[in-house]
Structures are given as C-alpha cells and as structure tokens.
Design an enzyme around this catalytic site. Structure first.
Site, mmCIF file in Angstrom:
data_model
loop_
_atom_site.group_PDB
_atom_site.id
_atom_site.type_symbol
_atom_site.label_atom_id
_atom_site.label_comp_id
_atom_site.label_asym_id
_atom_site.label_seq_id
_atom_site.Cartn_x
_atom_site.Cartn_y
_atom_site.Cartn_z
ATOM 1 C CE LYS A 52 -64.038 -3.803 18.718
ATOM 2 N NZ LYS A 52 -64.787 -2.575 18.999
ATOM 3 C CD GLN A 96 -67.730 -2.300 21.259
ATOM 4 O OE1 GLN A 96 -66.503 -2.251 21.156
ATOM 5 N NE2 GLN A 96 -68.495 -2.551 20.232
ATOM 6 C CG ASP A 119 -62.987 2.870 18.530
ATOM 7 O OD1 ASP A 119 -62.886 2.031 17.630
ATOM 8 O OD2 ASP A 119 -63.532 2.645 19.631
HETATM 9 N N1 GUN Z 1 -69.604 -0.393 18.074
HETATM 10 C C1 GUN Z 1 -69.747 -0.884 16.820
HETATM 11 N N2 GUN Z 1 -68.584 -0.765 16.143
HETATM 12 C C2 GUN Z 1 -67.698 -0.199 16.981
HETATM 13 C C3 GUN Z 1 -66.320 0.164 16.857
HETATM 14 O O1 GUN Z 1 -65.664 0.011 15.821
HETATM 15 N N3 GUN Z 1 -65.772 0.731 17.965
HETATM 16 C C4 GUN Z 1 -66.468 0.932 19.111
HETATM 17 N N4 GUN Z 1 -65.826 1.511 20.126
HETATM 18 N N5 GUN Z 1 -67.730 0.610 19.246
HETATM 19 C C5 GUN Z 1 -68.343 0.043 18.190
#
Ligand code: GUN
Length: 287
Positions: A52, A96, A119
């Site tokens: 990311k 995350q 998100d």
């Molecule tokens: N953990 C697994 N997928 C995601 C996601 O799309 N965003 C976040 N913040 N954590 C995750």
C-alpha cells in the site's frame, strides 16, 4: 459448447487505474495524503502495508507511516488518530487490521474522521453503504466489483455465492451485490454443505482463508470465480480455490497472486484520491 476460460488480470487492470490516478494527482490542487498505521509484527499485515505504501508513493501521494509495538496502549493510538484527523496534509487514515486483542477494533475505527475513513470501516460509512448511499467502499469489495464489471456479465438476478462473512470483505460485498440486484447467498465457517450452494451459482466469491476450499466438483460449467484468499502453502502464495482444476470449468477466474490483491491496493488509492477531492472541494475532470 466448450468453455474458454478467461483469466481476470487484476494486476493489469490495477495498473491502468494507478496510471490514471497518477495523472489526476499531477494535475490536482494538492497531493492526497495517506496515513498508514500498523501495530505489531504480523508478517501478512507487514506485506500488505508495504504494498500500500509503495503504491501510494508511486502515484505521487503524500504518505505518513506509523509502526507501533504490539503492546501499544489503545489511548496512544486514539491520540494519534485525533491528531491525524486534524492534520490538513492527511486526507485518508488507514489502520491495518487485525489489531492486537487488548485493543478494541470498534473504538479505533470509530475514532477516525468518517470523511478520512478510506477503508470504509467507520460505522457511519458501513451504515451509508448498507442503505445504498456509499461514501467510501472498502477496498477489497470495491476491487471485486470492478473485476466483475470486466466480465461484462449483468449481475441482475444472477445467483452469487459469497463464501466468508467478514466485516472487511463478505458483508460489504453483499450490500454491493444486492445494489446490483443479484441474488446473494452468504456461506461461512458454519455452513454445513457448501456444495449445495455453490453447484448452481453463476458467480462464486471465496474469501475464507482456506486453501483449495473450492474444488472443481463444486462448480457448474461457465461459472465466474473470484478468489480473495491469500494463503502460504509450502512457501508459495495460493488462494482459496483449486485454481488449475476449477479453471477448466470456469468462464472467468482470478489468479492468486495477481487477481484481487492488486485491485485492493488500487481501490485504496482511489478512495484516498476521492477523500482529497471531497475535503478540498475539488472536482476533477474525467479522464
Ligand atoms: N486487513 C485485511 N484487509 C484489510 C484492509 O483492506 N484494510 C485494513 N485496514 N486492514 C486489512
């Protein structure tokens, strides 16, 4: 008639989206700013965060990353989020998941300013999506809808089976599929006989985290299969689908890696761009 399987190339589609965003950002009024918060040493989370952050730098975003030890106090995390909510350079905040068990997900997720919640995990944004007025759509479900769009199959009335009912993938995906007037069945860990549901499905989306959960005998010919799984087996990354065999029966299928994963990253970037536009009152021209 023989089915000719098409591999849905998430990497390629994501690359096109990222190139468009890079151009838009270069022409835009301000760099979209993303803050990424990672807690602990979970290897998978570290890899996702790396993807990311690398991708957001590459399209020209402003980035702040925070990596905390597992034992960080919830209060400290909430204080940081308060600061980021006020920070004019930051338009998107990503925490995350999963968080360590001593921290309550909900307290953290609802502390993020909903207009910076790229998100789509804040209860306000979850509610807006459920009502059919999405503000931010979580990156993985949004990416899956893009991939389905690429199959050019009209979802109206189609039998879609979603395997996995998580807040991150399964639940928001159900809302999006319903908005497209699909007939949606949700299966999960406690579903007694998966095959009963999958064998008639036109589209199957698997987000269970179980290697080879979906096998060729469970699907009809011509099915569209979206594999959200990312599992490590004998050092290799594999999805939740027995890819080689299911591929023989599917009309479209996503590979792992190179399917849903890159789309998730591209959608996060798109959400951050949209957050910047909304916060700064900027209306981009369509390219
Ligand atoms: N953990 C697994 N997928 C995601 C996601 O799309 N965003 C976040 N913040 N954590 C995750």
């Amino acid at each position: 008639m023989e089915t000719i399987t098409k591999i849905l190339n998430g990497s390629g589609i994501a690359q096109t989206i990222r190139a468009r965003l890079k151009t838009q950002i270069a022409r835009g009024p301000k760099k979209p700013g993303l803050a990424v918060i990672l807690v602990g040493q979970d290897p998978a989370s570290k890899i996702y965060v790396d993807f990311k952050t690398k991708a957001s730098r590459e399209v020209g975003m402003y980035l702040e990353t925070y990596h905390f030890e597992e034992n960080i106090k919830e209060k400290k995390l909430l204080k940081l989020i308060d600061k980021l909510n006020k920070n004019k350079k930051i338009h998107g905040i990503l925490v995350q998941l999963p968080l360590p068990s001593h921290i309550e997900d909900l307290s953290v997720l609802q502390r993020v300013d909903p207009r910076k919640d790229v998100d789509g995990f804040h209860p306000e944004n979850v509610g807006l999506l459920a009502m059919g007025y999405p503000r931010f759509i979580s990156a993985t479900p949004k990416g899956i809808m893009h991939l389905l769009d690429h199959t050019n199959i009209d979802l109206v009335g189609k039998e879609v089976v979603v395997i996995g009912a998580s807040n991150i993938v399964g639940k928001p995906l159900v809302q999006l599929l319903l908005d497209e007037e699909a007939t949606v069945t949700v299966c999960h860990e406690k579903t007694q006989n998966l095959k009963v549901h999958t064998e008639h499905a036109d589209i199957i989306i698997v987000a269970a985290g179980v290697p080879k959960l979906l096998t060729a005998d469970m699907v009809k010919k011509g099915v569209v299969v979206i594999d959200v799984g990312i599992n490590k087996v004998d050092g290799a990354v594999v999805g939740d689908v027995d890819f080689e065999k299911v591929k023989e029966r599917a009309s479209y299928i996503t590979p792992v890696p190179g399917g849903v994963g890159p789309m998730t990253v591209a959608m996060l970037l798109e959400n951050t761009w949209e957050a910047m536009c909304a916060i700064e009152g900027y209306r981009p021209s369509v390219i």
